[in-house]
Design a protein around this motif. Sequence first.
Motif, mmCIF file in Angstrom:
data_model
loop_
_atom_site.group_PDB
_atom_site.id
_atom_site.type_symbol
_atom_site.label_atom_id
_atom_site.label_comp_id
_atom_site.label_asym_id
_atom_site.label_seq_id
_atom_site.Cartn_x
_atom_site.Cartn_y
_atom_site.Cartn_z
ATOM 1 N N GLY A 257 17.023 -44.030 -9.110
ATOM 2 C CA GLY A 257 17.618 -45.282 -8.671
ATOM 3 C C GLY A 257 17.073 -46.479 -9.432
ATOM 4 N N VAL A 258 15.766 -46.466 -9.695
ATOM 5 C CA VAL A 258 15.142 -47.592 -10.391
ATOM 6 C C VAL A 258 15.511 -47.599 -11.877
ATOM 7 C CG1 VAL A 258 12.934 -48.577 -11.096
ATOM 8 C CG2 VAL A 258 13.246 -47.776 -8.748
ATOM 9 N N LEU A 259 15.409 -46.447 -12.531
ATOM 10 C CA LEU A 259 15.616 -46.385 -13.977
ATOM 11 C C LEU A 259 17.084 -46.427 -14.374
ATOM 12 C CD1 LEU A 259 12.929 -43.741 -15.050
ATOM 13 C CD2 LEU A 259 12.750 -46.241 -15.031
ATOM 14 N N VAL A 260 17.938 -45.753 -13.615
ATOM 15 C CA VAL A 260 19.356 -45.642 -14.001
ATOM 16 C C VAL A 260 20.192 -46.759 -13.391
ATOM 17 C CG1 VAL A 260 21.393 -44.149 -13.995
ATOM 18 C CG2 VAL A 260 19.112 -43.149 -14.247
ATOM 19 N N LEU A 261 19.973 -47.045 -12.110
ATOM 20 C CA LEU A 261 20.805 -48.040 -11.423
ATOM 21 C C LEU A 261 20.152 -49.414 -11.344
ATOM 22 C CD1 LEU A 261 22.177 -45.868 -8.462
ATOM 23 C CD2 LEU A 261 23.251 -46.348 -10.679
ATOM 24 N N GLY A 262 18.905 -49.507 -11.779
ATOM 25 C CA GLY A 262 18.230 -50.793 -11.761
ATOM 26 C C GLY A 262 17.886 -51.288 -10.372
ATOM 27 N N GLU A 263 17.664 -50.377 -9.426
ATOM 28 C CA GLU A 263 17.318 -50.773 -8.062
ATOM 29 C C GLU A 263 15.896 -51.313 -8.018
ATOM 30 O OE1 GLU A 263 20.181 -47.453 -5.848
ATOM 31 O OE2 GLU A 263 18.007 -47.226 -5.821
ATOM 32 N N GLN A 264 15.675 -52.291 -7.148
ATOM 33 C CA GLN A 264 14.353 -52.890 -7.027
ATOM 34 C C GLN A 264 13.414 -51.973 -6.259
ATOM 35 O OE1 GLN A 264 14.773 -56.779 -5.284
ATOM 36 N NE2 GLN A 264 15.569 -57.692 -7.168
ATOM 37 N N LEU A 265 12.147 -52.006 -6.655
ATOM 38 C CA LEU A 265 11.132 -51.174 -6.017
ATOM 39 C C LEU A 265 9.950 -52.047 -5.635
ATOM 40 C CD1 LEU A 265 10.289 -48.257 -5.263
ATOM 41 C CD2 LEU A 265 9.146 -48.142 -7.481
ATOM 42 N N HIS A 266 9.666 -52.127 -4.337
ATOM 43 C CA HIS A 266 8.510 -52.851 -3.835
ATOM 44 C C HIS A 266 7.404 -51.853 -3.486
ATOM 45 C CE1 HIS A 266 10.946 -56.482 -3.762
ATOM 46 N NE2 HIS A 266 11.877 -55.811 -3.100
ATOM 47 N N TRP A 267 6.190 -52.359 -3.394
ATOM 48 C CA TRP A 267 5.040 -51.475 -3.212
ATOM 49 C C TRP A 267 5.153 -50.619 -1.952
ATOM 50 C CZ3 TRP A 267 2.150 -51.398 1.163
ATOM 51 C CH2 TRP A 267 2.258 -52.497 2.030
ATOM 52 N N ASN A 268 5.765 -51.160 -0.885
ATOM 53 C CA ASN A 268 5.813 -50.419 0.374
ATOM 54 C C ASN A 268 6.743 -49.211 0.309
ATOM 55 O OD1 ASN A 268 7.766 -52.702 0.305
ATOM 56 N ND2 ASN A 268 8.539 -51.727 2.165
ATOM 57 N N THR A 269 7.674 -49.208 -0.653
ATOM 58 C CA THR A 269 8.598 -48.068 -0.744
ATOM 59 C C THR A 269 7.888 -46.788 -1.189
ATOM 60 O OG1 THR A 269 10.477 -49.527 -1.192
ATOM 61 C CG2 THR A 269 10.725 -47.209 -1.784
ATOM 62 N N PRO A 270 7.198 -46.755 -2.337
ATOM 63 C CA PRO A 270 6.501 -45.512 -2.705
ATOM 64 C C PRO A 270 5.347 -45.182 -1.767
ATOM 65 C CG PRO A 270 5.941 -47.274 -4.235
ATOM 66 C CD PRO A 270 7.067 -47.788 -3.393
ATOM 67 N N VAL A 271 4.633 -46.203 -1.272
ATOM 68 C CA VAL A 271 3.531 -45.931 -0.349
ATOM 69 C C VAL A 271 4.057 -45.321 0.944
ATOM 70 C CG1 VAL A 271 1.735 -46.994 1.069
ATOM 71 C CG2 VAL A 271 2.021 -47.701 -1.311
ATOM 72 N N GLY A 272 5.101 -45.932 1.497
ATOM 73 C CA GLY A 272 5.693 -45.397 2.728
ATOM 74 C C GLY A 272 6.275 -44.011 2.531
ATOM 75 N N ALA A 273 6.899 -43.782 1.363
ATOM 76 C CA ALA A 273 7.456 -42.459 1.079
ATOM 77 C C ALA A 273 6.362 -41.403 1.042
ATOM 78 C CB ALA A 273 8.214 -42.482 -0.247
ATOM 79 N N ALA A 274 5.211 -41.741 0.434
ATOM 80 C CA ALA A 274 4.099 -40.797 0.387
ATOM 81 C C ALA A 274 3.599 -40.478 1.794
ATOM 82 C CB ALA A 274 2.970 -41.368 -0.461
ATOM 83 N N VAL A 275 3.550 -41.478 2.666
ATOM 84 C CA VAL A 275 3.113 -41.259 4.043
ATOM 85 C C VAL A 275 4.133 -40.384 4.786
ATOM 86 C CG1 VAL A 275 2.568 -42.384 6.235
ATOM 87 C CG2 VAL A 275 1.828 -43.424 4.087
ATOM 88 N N VAL A 276 5.416 -40.635 4.572
ATOM 89 C CA VAL A 276 6.464 -39.813 5.189
ATOM 90 C C VAL A 276 6.308 -38.354 4.782
ATOM 91 C CG1 VAL A 276 8.936 -39.308 5.186
ATOM 92 C CG2 VAL A 276 8.145 -41.662 5.481
ATOM 93 N N LEU A 277 6.103 -38.112 3.489
ATOM 94 C CA LEU A 277 5.985 -36.743 2.998
ATOM 95 C C LEU A 277 4.718 -36.070 3.528
ATOM 96 C CD1 LEU A 277 7.158 -37.206 -0.692
ATOM 97 C CD2 LEU A 277 8.452 -36.337 1.251
ATOM 98 N N ALA A 278 3.635 -36.841 3.650
ATOM 99 C CA ALA A 278 2.411 -36.268 4.216
ATOM 100 C C ALA A 278 2.630 -35.863 5.665
ATOM 101 C CB ALA A 278 1.273 -37.279 4.112
ATOM 102 N N GLY A 279 3.291 -36.711 6.421
ATOM 103 C CA GLY A 279 3.592 -36.371 7.812
ATOM 104 C C GLY A 279 4.514 -35.184 7.921
ATOM 105 N N ALA A 280 5.535 -35.143 7.047
ATOM 106 C CA ALA A 280 6.460 -34.006 7.066
ATOM 107 C C ALA A 280 5.738 -32.708 6.737
ATOM 108 C CB ALA A 280 7.592 -34.251 6.074
#
Length: 321
Positions: A285-308
């Motif tokens: 999404g970031v590289l191809v579509l140019g979507e914005q990425l804020h710090w909380n997105t990858p950090v939150g995603a990592a927490v989601v995956l750890a919980g899962a």
Amino acid sequence: MSAPATSRPTSHSPARRTTRPGTARAPRLDWRLRFGLLSVVWGFSFLLIKVGTEAFAPFQVALGRVLFGALALLAVLLVRREPLPRGRRTWAHLTVAALLLNTVPFSLFAYAEQTIPSSLAGICNATSPLWGMALSLVALSEDRPTRRRFAGLGIGFLGVLTVLGAWQGFAGIDARGTALALLASLSYPIGWIYVRRTLAGTPGSPVALTGAQLMVSTVQLAAVSALFTSAPAGFPLWPTLAVVALGALGTGMALQMQYGLVSEIGPTTAQMVTYFIPVIATTAGVLVLGEQLHWNTPVGAAVVLAGAALTQARSAPRRTA
């Protein structure tokens, strides 16, 4: 990211399954290469949905997805000379499974990505094991709650709040689109609870059952599209190719590849593909579509995956005297 109706899933999108003895084929590529390819294909599915919705209505994107996915699996059945499932009862249960595992979530994700980034949709998809854990506590007696799994559930939803920026009042997040994506992720474990209660042990290979399921979903979405959408004004090249690839590759080929991985390396290792999907979806999404990425997105995603990951952990069996 649909799934056959024969085994217990581990995520949204993509469910884990076993193959019938005698149906496995000799792999052409090392399993690590196929594992990586599967992660990329499923991770890019959210980008393909986004591109498809630029020219087609969400129901039409979902329809194309299941149509080309069904055609891909039916081609496999034709080559293998395997029949479709038989019996009214089986097809009745497949109708419900198609609704919960394909028609509803595919449509919801397409509607969601009209207003939210594809990267956020991919992260919402990763919450499916969390929903499954919560539902299994009351719906499936064999899934006993443990402290570790309860902790995983809490950590996972804390990660969701981090992704959404709860401390900022969810500023900049489209509430409706995010809710639709989360509902799509919730639909998968609901569907799999139904599948485990009704279709466990049904005769037929996973390819045959999933092909039949996608056929039913195609009929469902064709009817819904005819009622609630108008015919496309045209078929622009890139959105059309995106929908075709989403179905043939992201649904048909990917499921077939997953069957081989489960057969070769087992469901425990194969299910780890789930944890790569949001990473690839976000990167695409970031590289191809140019979507914005804020710090909380990858950090939150990592927490989601750890919980899962914690919710999928099983306690070691007790030793008997």
